[in-house]
Design a protein around this motif. Structure first.
Motif, PDB file in Angstrom:
ATOM      1  N   LEU A   1     -10.492  -2.494  -1.443  1.00 18.60           N
ATOM      2  CA  LEU A   1      -9.810  -1.626  -0.485  1.00 18.60           C
ATOM      3  C   LEU A   1     -10.790  -0.632   0.133  1.00 18.60           C
ATOM      4  CD1 LEU A   1      -6.829  -1.177   0.519  1.00 18.60           C
ATOM      5  CD2 LEU A   1      -6.714   0.703  -1.122  1.00 18.60           C
TER       6      LEU A   1
ATOM      7  N   TYR B   1      -1.552  -1.495  -4.198  1.00 14.38           N
ATOM      8  CA  TYR B   1      -2.624  -0.526  -3.966  1.00 14.38           C
ATOM      9  C   TYR B   1      -1.956   0.817  -3.688  1.00 14.38           C
ATOM     10  CZ  TYR B   1      -5.331  -4.788  -3.060  1.00 14.38           C
ATOM     11  OH  TYR B   1      -5.928  -6.023  -3.155  1.00 14.38           O
TER      12      TYR B   1
ATOM     13  N   LEU C   1       0.839  -1.201   0.000  1.00 18.41           N
ATOM     14  CA  LEU C   1       0.000   0.000   0.000  1.00 18.41           C
ATOM     15  C   LEU C   1       0.873   1.249   0.000  1.00 18.41           C
ATOM     16  CD1 LEU C   1      -2.809   1.379   0.275  1.00 18.41           C
ATOM     17  CD2 LEU C   1      -2.511   1.192   2.765  1.00 18.41           C
TER      18      LEU C   1
ATOM     19  N   SER D   1     -12.760  -1.181  -6.000  1.00 18.27           N
ATOM     20  CA  SER D   1     -11.756  -1.938  -5.258  1.00 18.27           C
ATOM     21  C   SER D   1     -12.289  -2.374  -3.904  1.00 18.27           C
ATOM     22  CB  SER D   1     -10.499  -1.082  -5.055  1.00 18.27           C
ATOM     23  OG  SER D   1      -9.581  -1.729  -4.207  1.00 18.27           O
TER      24      SER D   1
ATOM     25  N   GLN E   1      -4.803   0.464  -8.507  1.00 19.94           N
ATOM     26  CA  GLN E   1      -4.639  -0.920  -8.037  1.00 19.94           C
ATOM     27  C   GLN E   1      -4.229  -1.802  -9.201  1.00 19.94           C
ATOM     28  OE1 GLN E   1      -7.950  -2.554  -5.814  1.00 19.94           O
ATOM     29  NE2 GLN E   1      -7.424  -4.652  -6.422  1.00 19.94           N
TER      30      GLN E   1
END
Length: 196
Positions: free
Chosen positions: A129, A173, A75, A127, A168
């Motif tokens: 995420l 990410y 990340l 995503s 991504q």
């Protein structure tokens, strides 16, 4: 082993990331050692700074070669995201090439200050995420350069032009905004990342 390794290099904001992880009870270590990073469960690539200087720091430890080869969840935030792209206009800088897009500078527009500093919303989520985060939530930005919309864009922000809020690709990410200081939304992003 710590849950997360934070990449140590010549870019600021590391303490903010540490505080964010402390708040959610996550163990971490700060390292620039390639072997430690390769063995890490997850990696966070923070950043506040200037692209060419930050890339020079990565090259000094061979991290420019290592980072694109990593397979664990990764990340990046702010300049960390920009360095994962092909190239940045900031300092005429060749970057890491994980995302096939170039970083360009905002063009001046009436009633819009550069850098963009402050809260702006994100939308068009694509995503996991962002699982559990309502569409249109606000996050904190501070930047003069941006990634245009591209095939790896999984969330968008509009400031002067629509651009990539999150990229991504595979295990990588990357958030243009500062997730570590984006309140409840940023905390949920970290929690989602830590489940990967």
């Amino acid at each position: 082993m710590a849950d997360v390794s934070i990449i140590k290099y010549n870019a600021g904001n590391v303490m903010s990331v540490m505080y964010a992880l402390d708040r959610i009870g996550v163990s971490y270590n700060l390292t620039d050692d390639p072997e430690e990073l390769s063995a890490s469960k997850r990696i966070i690539f923070p950043g506040v700074g200037e692209a060419s200087t930050a890339m020079r720091s990565l090259r000094e430890n061979g991290l420019d070669k290592l980072i694109p080869t990593l397979k664990q969840p990764f990340l990046a935030t702010c300049i960390g995201m920009q360095l994962l792209c092909n190239y940045s206009e900031e300092g005429d800088t060749a970057c890491l090439g994980v995302f096939d897009v170039d970083i360009i500078k905002f063009q001046k527009k009436e009633d819009h200050k550069i850098p963009q500093t402050g809260w702006n919303n994100i939308f068009d989520y694509k995503s996991d995420l962002l699982k559990g985060i309502e569409e249109g939530q606000y996050v904190y930005y501070n930047h003069s350069f941006y990634a245009p919309i591209c095939e790896d864009t999984v969330a968008t922000t509009d400031y002067i032009v629509p651009y990539s809020a999150i990229l991504q690709k595979d295990n990588f990410y990357a958030c243009q905004f500062h997730s570590e200081i984006s309140g409840d939304v940023g905390e949920q992003i970290f929690r989602n990342f830590l489940k990967k």
